[in-house]
Structure formats: structure tokens, C-alpha cells
Design a protein around this motif. Structure first.
Motif, PDB file in Angstrom:
ATOM      1  N   SER A   8       0.634  -1.117  -0.270  1.00  0.00           N
ATOM      2  CA  SER A   8      -0.284  -0.369   0.031  1.00  0.00           C
ATOM      3  C   SER A   8       1.162   1.353   0.523  1.00  0.00           C
ATOM      4  N   ILE A   9       2.104   1.433   0.904  1.00  0.00           N
ATOM      5  CA  ILE A   9       2.419   2.515   1.060  1.00  0.00           C
ATOM      6  C   ILE A   9       3.425   2.984  -0.675  1.00  0.00           C
ATOM      7  N   ALA A  10       3.935   2.467  -0.585  1.00  0.00           N
ATOM      8  CA  ALA A  10       4.720   1.634  -2.224  1.00  0.00           C
ATOM      9  C   ALA A  10       3.729   2.040  -3.096  1.00  0.00           C
ATOM     10  N   ARG A  11       2.655   1.893  -2.920  1.00  0.00           N
ATOM     11  CA  ARG A  11       1.308   2.247  -4.987  1.00  0.00           C
ATOM     12  C   ARG A  11       1.451   3.790  -4.314  1.00  0.00           C
ATOM     13  N   MET A  74      -1.953   3.144 -11.982  1.00  0.00           N
ATOM     14  CA  MET A  74      -1.495   3.297 -10.542  1.00  0.00           C
ATOM     15  C   MET A  74      -2.358   4.101  -9.752  1.00  0.00           C
ATOM     16  N   GLY A  75      -3.223   4.552 -10.448  1.00  0.00           N
ATOM     17  CA  GLY A  75      -5.069   5.666  -9.741  1.00  0.00           C
ATOM     18  C   GLY A  75      -5.666   4.708  -9.961  1.00  0.00           C
ATOM     19  N   PHE A  76      -6.005   3.058 -10.969  1.00  0.00           N
ATOM     20  CA  PHE A  76      -7.313   2.877 -11.201  1.00  0.00           C
ATOM     21  C   PHE A  76      -6.986   1.498 -10.033  1.00  0.00           C
ATOM     22  N   ILE A  77      -5.496   1.113  -9.841  1.00  0.00           N
ATOM     23  CA  ILE A  77      -4.946   0.467  -8.815  1.00  0.00           C
ATOM     24  C   ILE A  77      -5.441  -0.061  -7.497  1.00  0.00           C
ATOM     25  N   LEU A  78      -4.792   2.180  -7.278  1.00  0.00           N
ATOM     26  CA  LEU A  78      -5.220   2.778  -5.812  1.00  0.00           C
ATOM     27  C   LEU A  78      -6.717   2.411  -5.393  1.00  0.00           C
ATOM     28  N   GLU A  79      -7.953   2.859  -6.614  1.00  0.00           N
ATOM     29  CA  GLU A  79      -8.788   2.540  -6.283  1.00  0.00           C
ATOM     30  C   GLU A  79     -10.017   1.442  -6.324  1.00  0.00           C
ATOM     31  N   ILE A  80      -9.027   0.122  -6.814  1.00  0.00           N
ATOM     32  CA  ILE A  80     -10.070  -0.724  -6.685  1.00  0.00           C
ATOM     33  C   ILE A  80      -9.502  -1.360  -4.845  1.00  0.00           C
ATOM     34  N   LYS A  81      -8.235  -1.260  -4.881  1.00  0.00           N
ATOM     35  CA  LYS A  81      -7.711  -1.519  -3.447  1.00  0.00           C
ATOM     36  C   LYS A  81      -8.520  -0.690  -2.278  1.00  0.00           C
ATOM     37  N   ASN A  82      -8.911   0.385  -2.738  1.00  0.00           N
ATOM     38  CA  ASN A  82      -9.407   0.767  -1.235  1.00  0.00           C
ATOM     39  C   ASN A  82     -11.098   0.461  -1.581  1.00  0.00           C
ATOM     40  N   ARG A  83     -11.272   0.564  -3.003  1.00  0.00           N
ATOM     41  CA  ARG A  83     -12.961   0.272  -2.798  1.00  0.00           C
ATOM     42  C   ARG A  83     -13.022  -0.846  -1.873  1.00  0.00           C
ATOM     43  N   ASN A  84     -11.812  -2.564  -1.992  1.00  0.00           N
ATOM     44  CA  ASN A  84     -12.017  -3.566  -1.776  1.00  0.00           C
ATOM     45  C   ASN A  84     -11.833  -3.721  -0.179  1.00  0.00           C
ATOM     46  N   ALA A  85     -10.889  -2.800   0.507  1.00  0.00           N
ATOM     47  CA  ALA A  85     -10.933  -2.298   1.258  1.00  0.00           C
ATOM     48  C   ALA A  85     -12.030  -2.090   2.525  1.00  0.00           C
ATOM     49  N   ARG A  86     -12.698  -0.909   1.611  1.00  0.00           N
ATOM     50  CA  ARG A  86     -14.137  -0.502   1.779  1.00  0.00           C
ATOM     51  C   ARG A  86     -15.551  -1.754   1.758  1.00  0.00           C
ATOM     52  N   ALA A  87     -15.310  -2.793   1.810  1.00  0.00           N
ATOM     53  CA  ALA A  87     -16.311  -3.964   1.371  1.00  0.00           C
ATOM     54  C   ALA A  87     -17.107  -4.552   2.473  1.00  0.00           C
ATOM     55  N   VAL A  88     -16.359  -3.658   3.917  1.00  0.00           N
ATOM     56  CA  VAL A  88     -17.343  -3.841   4.666  1.00  0.00           C
ATOM     57  C   VAL A  88     -17.695  -2.820   5.468  1.00  0.00           C
ATOM     58  N   LYS A  89     -19.099  -2.451   4.818  1.00  0.00           N
ATOM     59  CA  LYS A  89     -19.299  -1.241   5.199  1.00  0.00           C
ATOM     60  C   LYS A  89     -20.123  -0.517   6.087  1.00  0.00           C
ATOM     61  N   TYR A  90     -20.403   0.093   7.293  1.00  0.00           N
ATOM     62  CA  TYR A  90     -20.979   0.547   8.152  1.00  0.00           C
ATOM     63  C   TYR A  90     -21.830   1.626   7.898  1.00  0.00           C
ATOM     64  N   ALA A  91     -23.734   0.490   8.574  1.00  0.00           N
ATOM     65  CA  ALA A  91     -24.227   1.767   8.373  1.00  0.00           C
ATOM     66  C   ALA A  91     -24.403   3.143   9.133  1.00  0.00           C
ATOM     67  N   LYS A  92     -23.437   3.596   9.811  1.00  0.00           N
ATOM     68  CA  LYS A  92     -23.475   5.214  10.551  1.00  0.00           C
ATOM     69  C   LYS A  92     -22.464   5.442  10.043  1.00  0.00           C
ATOM     70  N   TYR A  93     -21.771   5.461   8.840  1.00  0.00           N
ATOM     71  CA  TYR A  93     -19.844   5.842   8.090  1.00  0.00           C
ATOM     72  C   TYR A  93     -20.581   6.855   7.350  1.00  0.00           C
ATOM     73  N   ASN A  94     -19.653   7.716   7.086  1.00  0.00           N
ATOM     74  CA  ASN A  94     -20.120   9.824   6.671  1.00  0.00           C
ATOM     75  C   ASN A  94     -18.511   9.609   6.773  1.00  0.00           C
ATOM     76  N   GLY A  95     -18.855   9.474   4.830  1.00  0.00           N
ATOM     77  CA  GLY A  95     -17.068   9.947   4.605  1.00  0.00           C
ATOM     78  C   GLY A  95     -16.932  10.878   4.202  1.00  0.00           C
TER      79      GLY A  95
END
Length: 219
Positions: A8-11, A74-95
Motif C-alpha cells: 500500500s505504501i509503495a503504491r 496506479m490510480g485505478f489500482i489504488l481505487e480498486i484496492k480502496n474499494r475492496n478495503a471498504r467492502a464491509v460498510k458501516y451503517a452509520k459511516y459518513n465518508g
């Protein structure tokens, strides 16, 4: 490349460094274009140098194209990785409480900028390649200003360019400033660097807009 995808840091560092490289090119490109509104001869001279210098054509130009492709991949890769990391969403999450609207929508402004680059290549780079390497037309050092002026004759095309520069400003507003943090630039100069990045993200796209409007009304 495999290491960049896994770390993640290298990306983020790779994304930031490629972005900083493209910012430097953007400034150089703007400087040349801005001369077109007050000196046709200066613009022709600078454009002729950039279009015929072997170092620029066969070394810097391929590096630039690679930089553009690398940055957006790299931008697309970061976006995909970030979306996968947010796969479990919280009901009260406010981005919006954790990140700005622009930081959460970099992929969309980036896609608009990418589409603009496609148009820009179609308008300028492709005809230049055809002129030199397909038609083998004789070199004319005075042709560049006329060709540039012709691209902004249409109000629709001019409007598309202006809109694209607005999205470029939005993309730079978050991307340029955050790139300093990504590469570990965190000292007493950080505040000044961030302010410079914010100013750059407004002044340079605005300058491109002024050029587009000035050339359009030159007709």
C-alpha cells in the motif's frame, strides 16, 4: 510492478512521484502555451525546438507517455484496492467526515482528465506524428501557432477544453498537495508546500483557460 501492487505504501509513493513528474511537465507545457497569447513568434520558436530536438522527441517524450500511463494505471489500482478495503460498510459511516469530497472522488476527476488527454493527443500529437513520419512534410517553423489557433476555432471544442481544465484543477487540488505527504515530506515547510500546491492547482488550469479563451476570440 508486483511489489508496487502488493504494498500500500509503495503504491501511494509511486502514485505521488509520477504525479509530481506530471506536474513539472504541466508547468513546462503551460509556459510554452501561454506565450501564444502575446507572441506568435516566441510560441513558434519554442514549439519548433520541442518538436525537433532529438532529446525531447526520443527520450523525454516516451518517458512522459510512460509517466501518464503509469500514473493512471496506479490510480485505478489504488481505487480498486480502496474499494475492496471498504467492502464491509458501516451503517452509520459518513465518508465526508473523514475525507473531502475531492479526495473521495479522485477517480472521477482523473477519468475526465484522462479523456481530455485522449482528445489532446488526437488534436495535437497524432497530427504531429502524421506530419513528420507519415506525410514526411517539409518542416515549417512557423506552422505551430496557426495549427494551435485552428484547434480553438470551434466554441464547442473550446468549451470542452475549458471544462477539462476545471476538472484538472479539482484533481490537482487534492492530488498535488497530498503527494507531498505520500513521499514523506513532513517538516516545517509542509504548510508552505501545501499552500503552493493549492495555488498551483488554481493558477495553472486558470492560465490554460485564459489561453483557450484568448485563442478562440482571436478568430
Amino acid at each position: 510492478m508486483g511489489g508496487l501492487i502488493k504494498s500500500s505504501i509503495a503504491r501511494k509513493v509511486a502514485m505521488a512521484l509520477s504525479g509530481l513528474f506530471l506536474v513539472f511537465f504541466l508547468l513546462q507545457h503551460f509556459t510554452i502555451n501561454f506565450t501564444s497569447i502575446f507572441s506568435e513568434d516566441t510560441f513558434n520558436e519554442l514549439s519548433h525546438f520541442m518538436g525537433t530536438n532529438p532529446l525531447v522527441q526520443f527520450v523525454l517524450q516516451p518517458v512522459l507517455i510512460f509517466g501518464v500511463v503509469f500514473h493512471f494505471v496506479m490510480g485505478f489500482i489504488l481505487e480498486i484496492k480502496n474499494r475492496n478495503a471498504r467492502a464491509v460498510k458501516y451503517a452509520k459511516y459518513n465518508g465526508g467526515a473523514n475525507a473531502s469530497w475531492m479526495s473521495r472522488n479522485m477517480i472521477y476527476s482523473g477519468l475526465v482528465v484522462l479523456a481530455f488527454l485522449g482528445l489532446h493527443f488526437y488534436d495535437f500529437w497524432v497530427p504531429e506524428m502524421v506530419h513528420k513520419y507519415v506525410d514526411f512534410a517539409p518542416e515549417d517553423p512557423t506552422r505551430y501557432y496557426t495549427e494551435l489557433l485552428h484547434r480553438f476555432e470551434s466554441p464547442v471544442r473550446t468549451g470542452v477544453y475549458i471544462l477539462s481544465f476545471v476538472f484538472l484543477a479539482l484533481h490537482l487540488w487534492h492530488g498535488f498537495a497530498s503527494s507531498f505527504q505520500s513521499v514523506g515530506f513532513n517538516n516545517k515547510y509542509s504548510v508552505g508546500a501545501t499552500k503552493f500546491a493549492k495555488a498551483f492547482s488554481i493558477v495553472i488550469p486558470l492560465g490554460f483557460i485564459i489561453v483557450a479563451i484568448a485563442l478562440h476570440f482571436t478568430h
